[in-house]
Write a protein that holds these residues in place. Structure first.
Motif, PDB file in Angstrom:
ATOM      1  N   ILE A   1      10.112  27.553 -10.316  1.00 45.11           N
ATOM      2  CA  ILE A   1       9.681  28.002 -11.653  1.00 45.11           C
ATOM      3  C   ILE A   1       8.472  28.917 -11.520  1.00 45.11           C
ATOM      4  CG2 ILE A   1       8.620  27.225 -13.821  1.00 45.11           C
ATOM      5  CD1 ILE A   1      10.404  24.662 -13.527  1.00 45.11           C
ATOM      6  N   ASN A   2       7.511  28.514 -10.692  1.00 40.90           N
ATOM      7  CA  ASN A   2       6.284  29.293 -10.536  1.00 40.90           C
ATOM      8  C   ASN A   2       6.551  30.674  -9.944  1.00 40.90           C
ATOM      9  OD1 ASN A   2       3.407  29.500 -10.714  1.00 40.90           O
ATOM     10  ND2 ASN A   2       3.290  29.192  -8.507  1.00 40.90           N
ATOM     11  N   LYS A   3       7.587  30.771  -9.106  1.00 39.65           N
ATOM     12  CA  LYS A   3       7.913  32.050  -8.478  1.00 39.65           C
ATOM     13  C   LYS A   3       8.994  32.818  -9.238  1.00 39.65           C
ATOM     14  CE  LYS A   3       6.761  30.327  -3.867  1.00 39.65           C
ATOM     15  NZ  LYS A   3       7.293  29.889  -2.553  1.00 39.65           N
ATOM     16  N   GLY A   4       9.541  32.207 -10.289  1.00 38.20           N
ATOM     17  CA  GLY A   4      10.593  32.877 -11.060  1.00 38.20           C
ATOM     18  C   GLY A   4      11.942  32.831 -10.390  1.00 38.20           C
ATOM     19  N   ILE A   5      12.153  31.902  -9.469  1.00 42.68           N
ATOM     20  CA  ILE A   5      13.447  31.747  -8.792  1.00 42.68           C
ATOM     21  C   ILE A   5      14.335  30.836  -9.642  1.00 42.68           C
ATOM     22  CG2 ILE A   5      14.605  30.872  -6.720  1.00 42.68           C
ATOM     23  CD1 ILE A   5      11.939  31.417  -5.212  1.00 42.68           C
ATOM     24  N   PRO A   6      15.574  31.210  -9.933  1.00 42.20           N
ATOM     25  CA  PRO A   6      16.434  30.374 -10.786  1.00 42.20           C
ATOM     26  C   PRO A   6      16.575  28.946 -10.269  1.00 42.20           C
ATOM     27  CG  PRO A   6      17.431  32.526 -10.451  1.00 42.20           C
ATOM     28  CD  PRO A   6      16.236  32.464  -9.534  1.00 42.20           C
ATOM     29  N   PHE A  28      15.232  27.289 -21.405  1.00 45.37           N
ATOM     30  CA  PHE A  28      14.676  27.037 -20.071  1.00 45.37           C
ATOM     31  C   PHE A  28      14.596  28.341 -19.277  1.00 45.37           C
ATOM     32  CE2 PHE A  28      14.998  26.083 -15.571  1.00 45.37           C
ATOM     33  CZ  PHE A  28      14.121  25.019 -15.392  1.00 45.37           C
ATOM     34  N   TRP A  29      15.728  29.100 -19.265  1.00 42.92           N
ATOM     35  CA  TRP A  29      15.738  30.361 -18.503  1.00 42.92           C
ATOM     36  C   TRP A  29      14.719  31.350 -19.079  1.00 42.92           C
ATOM     37  CZ3 TRP A  29      17.829  28.511 -14.627  1.00 42.92           C
ATOM     38  CH2 TRP A  29      19.054  27.856 -14.616  1.00 42.92           C
ATOM     39  N   GLU A  30      14.655  31.410 -20.400  1.00 39.77           N
ATOM     40  CA  GLU A  30      13.708  32.342 -21.034  1.00 39.77           C
ATOM     41  C   GLU A  30      12.262  31.984 -20.680  1.00 39.77           C
ATOM     42  OE1 GLU A  30      14.534  32.303 -25.205  1.00 39.77           O
ATOM     43  OE2 GLU A  30      16.514  33.244 -24.968  1.00 39.77           O
ATOM     44  N   MET A  31      11.955  30.685 -20.668  1.00 44.14           N
ATOM     45  CA  MET A  31      10.592  30.265 -20.323  1.00 44.14           C
ATOM     46  C   MET A  31      10.280  30.598 -18.871  1.00 44.14           C
ATOM     47  SD  MET A  31      10.129  26.591 -22.296  1.00 44.14           S
ATOM     48  CE  MET A  31       8.388  26.395 -21.877  1.00 44.14           C
ATOM     49  N   GLU A  32      11.242  30.386 -18.001  1.00 41.80           N
ATOM     50  CA  GLU A  32      11.005  30.659 -16.578  1.00 41.80           C
ATOM     51  C   GLU A  32      10.763  32.155 -16.347  1.00 41.80           C
ATOM     52  OE1 GLU A  32      12.795  29.522 -12.187  1.00 41.80           O
ATOM     53  OE2 GLU A  32      14.146  29.552 -13.900  1.00 41.80           O
ATOM     54  N   GLU A  33      11.442  32.998 -17.107  1.00 42.24           N
ATOM     55  CA  GLU A  33      11.289  34.449 -16.939  1.00 42.24           C
ATOM     56  C   GLU A  33      10.049  34.993 -17.643  1.00 42.24           C
ATOM     57  OE1 GLU A  33      14.881  36.216 -18.314  1.00 42.24           O
ATOM     58  OE2 GLU A  33      16.146  35.206 -16.828  1.00 42.24           O
ATOM     59  N   ASN A  34       9.576  34.271 -18.653  1.00 44.54           N
ATOM     60  CA  ASN A  34       8.472  34.766 -19.482  1.00 44.54           C
ATOM     61  C   ASN A  34       7.128  34.506 -18.813  1.00 44.54           C
ATOM     62  OD1 ASN A  34       6.764  35.569 -21.505  1.00 44.54           O
ATOM     63  ND2 ASN A  34       7.206  33.851 -22.863  1.00 44.54           N
ATOM     64  N   GLN A  35       6.502  35.559 -18.308  1.00 43.71           N
ATOM     65  CA  GLN A  35       5.201  35.410 -17.653  1.00 43.71           C
ATOM     66  C   GLN A  35       4.032  35.727 -18.581  1.00 43.71           C
ATOM     67  OE1 GLN A  35       4.881  36.643 -13.427  1.00 43.71           O
ATOM     68  NE2 GLN A  35       6.899  37.579 -13.746  1.00 43.71           N
ATOM     69  N   MET A  36       4.338  35.925 -19.857  1.00 38.71           N
ATOM     70  CA  MET A  36       3.263  36.204 -20.820  1.00 38.71           C
ATOM     71  C   MET A  36       2.405  34.956 -21.007  1.00 38.71           C
ATOM     72  SD  MET A  36       5.333  38.231 -23.806  1.00 38.71           S
ATOM     73  CE  MET A  36       3.960  38.067 -24.948  1.00 38.71           C
ATOM     74  N   GLU A  37       1.133  35.084 -20.757  1.00 45.31           N
ATOM     75  CA  GLU A  37       0.205  33.987 -20.997  1.00 45.31           C
ATOM     76  C   GLU A  37      -0.823  34.454 -22.007  1.00 45.31           C
ATOM     77  OE1 GLU A  37      -1.597  32.113 -17.589  1.00 45.31           O
ATOM     78  OE2 GLU A  37       0.115  32.682 -16.329  1.00 45.31           O
TER      79      GLU A  37
END
Length: 749
Positions: free
Chosen positions: A503-508, A720-729
């Motif tokens: 998740i932290n690296k954006g890997i599915p 879940f997928w959208e959250m993992e891809e979303n790096q906006m903080e």
């Protein structure tokens, strides 16, 4: 319909000194009546007129519930003697009261106020005592007049008592000239309450005092969002929306506040060419600057024989039967060579092993070591994994509510620059949770020459309080930082750890439910999701992870909505702690608290007292301070005394008056933000639609890493997928990294 009673206070059954809540017997012409309500400065023997309504209490029978009241000056000799004999005036007992009234009759009160020296005509009263009696009578009279005056403007008796205690007779001047001063001086009065009072008194909306107080209020509120400053444009925009005043009209007020040193204005370069003004509340600027200075002062370098150190590490590995990887060895070597070290890494990367190796190394050097973490849970876990005593940072610094000296009282840390911590090495875990103010308090108690080792996961959510301390320290590039990246074999067998790193690296992440500790149950309706949550918590997970339903935590991204904290807690309460005739309840806001409920403290309260109880409920230790995120169980609700008792971790019992219940909320479900620093046997995470800024990778990563044995997500896999891809903080306005770089440049020259 409001009713009125008039009579004298025969005796007081119960009184809560904190909020003035009183249960007393009032004798009217017709009956003796139990009267309840908030009576500030009420004494036995006083005659009152009370307004309110009758009620039938299930345990105590017929009562009169007071909404407001006024004290009636004693009209005859009998009433005057009764009042004086009650003990309301210090130094006057029943016999002396009878002699005074016998001498002056109906003129007694006037004599006391206007001709106090004549009291010396009564046997047993000296001129000095006469003046003391008069001073008390006048003060009580002034106090009552103040209470009546404040009630005209809708100010409650409890709040009025605080205002009068702060200002005394100057209260009238403050209210007339600048009621916004109360927001700075009186606990429990913020800008909004002061603004309401000011509006009733007739202060104009474009008053200078109002605008300046509003600007300071917005900067303070911004700190609750994690900001240390605000861009000037944003500050003006927010102030205009709050105060309904043109932005251009407020420019000069920011400059006036800067001249008065209540704010600090700086310029930064957010882009290559643009320059922007930013505004700090002065205390925030000074705290951040001082933190930067203290960090740099601690960073003393020490020349260490590297060959000897490597041999010592080899011996340590052999003695402890561990094998350190290159980064872990580097961390121990850096700890030996630097006054300040940061160790960061995700789950399963060996932070605990590294901390233990550092501890063992310094033990061999016969150095004194202290361990601490921001929360009780984190400190307890640190102690379990190291075998070394660990405290919360607040307890390490010896938070106290006792007087600092003869003239000053207040909540403070006993450990400070004048009374520093006695240690050679201090290790702080879960550093991502530490805000700028707690960091300032900690650093103030550490002398240069003491080694400080900061351990944490920089990818976790930042602290609830203002600042982004761990991230800024790393970003500054001014200190030794070791980042642990290798996932160790035992941890790699856990899909919680493996998937957290993905998740932290954006890997599915694979969501096929073939895992033994990471599950995704696909459901697309909020009510269905809730039914699944209940089944998991009540029936399936307790046996699976060997825990009670209370230990299993629901973590949700948001407070509002179909799957928000507020709705989930109301539903979960009905299933996990249903109504019971043996359990007392207290309605609060739109819900209620029930004995046996799981609750959480939702704000730092440095004044609330706690006690640790032993066998039979005997107090064996006491202290002050309950903090945002502390969770416990409601053990008792006392409807008569209007108190609610919560048992927090480490058998700390806290008694809350009902007026303080806004500091608590149900905790069957909590926001992911509130779970920082905690670890649970199992977490359940409901996922449906939510705000894009909130539903991000950082939040998902934090939620997953809270679980020790099992993660179960229930909801829509697309989210879940959208959250993992979303790096906006959500960015935080902090400048600790800039301050550290500035000091670094100054030291170079």
């Amino acid at each position: 319909m409001e009713e009125t009673i008039e009579g004298y206070v025969d005796h007081i059954i119960f009184r809560n000194q904190d909020n003035g809540y009183t249960v007393m017997v009032v004798v009217t012409e017709d009956e003796e009546l139990t009267c309840v309500g908030s009576f500030q400065y009420m004494n036995e023997g006083e005659t009152i007129k009370a307004f309110g309504h009758y009620t039938e209490h299930p345990s105590y029978g017929r009562q009169f519930v007071m909404s407001s009241y006024e004290v009636i000056v004693p009209q005859d000799s009998q009433a005057m003697e009764r009042y004086l004999a009650s003990g309301a005036v210090k130094g006057i007992g029943a016999a002396l009261a009878a002699r005074i009234v016998r001498r002056f009759k109906e003129d007694t009160l006037r004599i006391m106020e206007e001709e106090p020296e004549r009291l010396a005509e009564v046997k047993g009263i000296s001129l000095r005592k006469a003046q003391e009696i008069s001073d008390q009578i006048v003060e009580k009279s002034d106090m009552r007049k103040a209470m009546m005056f404040l009630q005209q403007y809708g100010i409650s008796l409890a709040l009025g008592g605080k205002i009068y205690k702060q200002y005394g007779p100057q209260m009238y001047h403050v209210l007339k000239e600048n009621p916004y001063q109360m927001a700075e001086d009186v606990e429990g009065i913020g800008f909004k309450i002061a603004d309401e009072i000011a509006g009733r008194i007739g202060i104009l909306p474009d008053s200078d005092y109002r605008i300046r107080s509003g600007l300071l209020y917005i900067l303070t509120q911004a700190s609750a969002e994690g900001h240390v400053y605000l861009p000037k444009k944003l500050l003006l925009r927010r102030a205009s929306a709050l105060l309904c005043v043109e932005e251009s009209y407020m420019e000069k007020h920011i400059m006036d506040l800067a001249i008065e040193r209540k704010v600090v204005i700086k310029e930064i370069m957010p882009g290559e060419e643009e320059q922007e003004q930013i505004v700090y509340a002065s205390q925030f600027y000074q705290v951040e600057l001082h933190v930067a200075q203290m960090l740099k002062e601690l960073d003393l370098k020490e020349e260490i024989n590297q060959d000897k150190l490597k041999l010592q590490l080899d011996e340590l590995e052999s003695a402890e039967e561990i094998t350190l990887d290159e980064k872990q060895r580097q961390a121990v070597m850096q700890a030996a060579s630097n006054g300040l070290l940061v160790v960061t890494g995700g789950p399963g990367t060996g932070k605990t092993t590294t901390i233990n190796a550092i501890i063992r190394y310094f033990e061999q050097q016969n150095e004194e070591i202290l361990l601490a973490a921001p929360t009780g849970r984190a400190a307890k876990r640190m102690a379990e994994t190291t075998g070394y005593e660990a405290k919360t940072i607040h307890r390490l610094l010896e938070l106290s509510g006792m007087p600092e000296n003869q003239t000053k009282k207040g909540i403070h840390f006993e450990r400070n620059a004048q009374n520093p911590l006695e240690a050679d090495v201090i290790i702080i875990d879960e550093m991502s949770m530490v805000d700028i103010f707690l960091m300032h308090a900690l650093l103030s108690a550490i002398m240069p020459g003491t080694r400080l080792i900061l351990v944490g996961d920089v990818n976790q959510l930042p602290s609830v309080g203002a600042g982004s301390v761990l991230k800024d320290i790393i970003l500054s590039g001014q200190f030794a930082v070791v980042e642990l990246t290798k996932i160790f074999r035992q941890a790699s067998q856990s899909d919680i750890v493996v998937n957290a790193h993905k998740i932290n690296k954006g890997i599915p992440v694979t969501l096929d439910n073939k895992s033994m500790d990471f599950f995704f149950l696909k459901r697309y309706d909020a009510n269905v999701i809730i039914r699944v949550l209940i089944a998991l918590i009540q029936n399936k997970l307790p046996k699976f992870v060997n825990a009670t339903p209370y230990e299993i935590q629901v973590l949700t991204p948001m407070r509002k909505g179909l799957l928000g904290v507020e709705r989930l807690n109301m539903v979960l309460q009905q299933y996990l702690n249903p109504p019971d005739n043996q359990k007392r309840e207290k309605e609060h806001r739109q819900g209620l608290f029930r004995e046996g409920d799981k609750v959480m403290q939702i704000k730092n309260n440095y004044q609330t007292e706690w006690e640790i109880r032993g066998i039979g409920g005997i107090r064996i230790e006491k202290g002050v301070g309950v903090f945002n995120g502390d969770t416990g169980i409601i053990r008792e609700i006392n409807l008569f005394a209007e108190t609610l008792t919560v048992e927090f971790e480490e058998r700390r019992f806290v008694e809350y008056p009902f007026r303080q219940l806004d500091e608590l909320e149900l905790a069957y479900a909590i926001t992911i933000h509130k779970s920082q620093g905690s670890e649970y046997p199992a977490v359940v995470i409901p996922l449906l639609n939510g705000p894009k800024m909130l539903m991000n990778r950082n939040l998902l990563y934090t939620a997953v890493t809270r679980a020790r044995k099992c993660v179960t997500l229930v909801g829509d896999e697309k989210i879940f997928w959208e959250m993992e891809e979303n790096q906006m903080e959500q960015s935080r306005y902090t400048t600790l990294d800039l301050r550290l770089k500035e000091i670094g440049l100054q030291q170079e020259f």
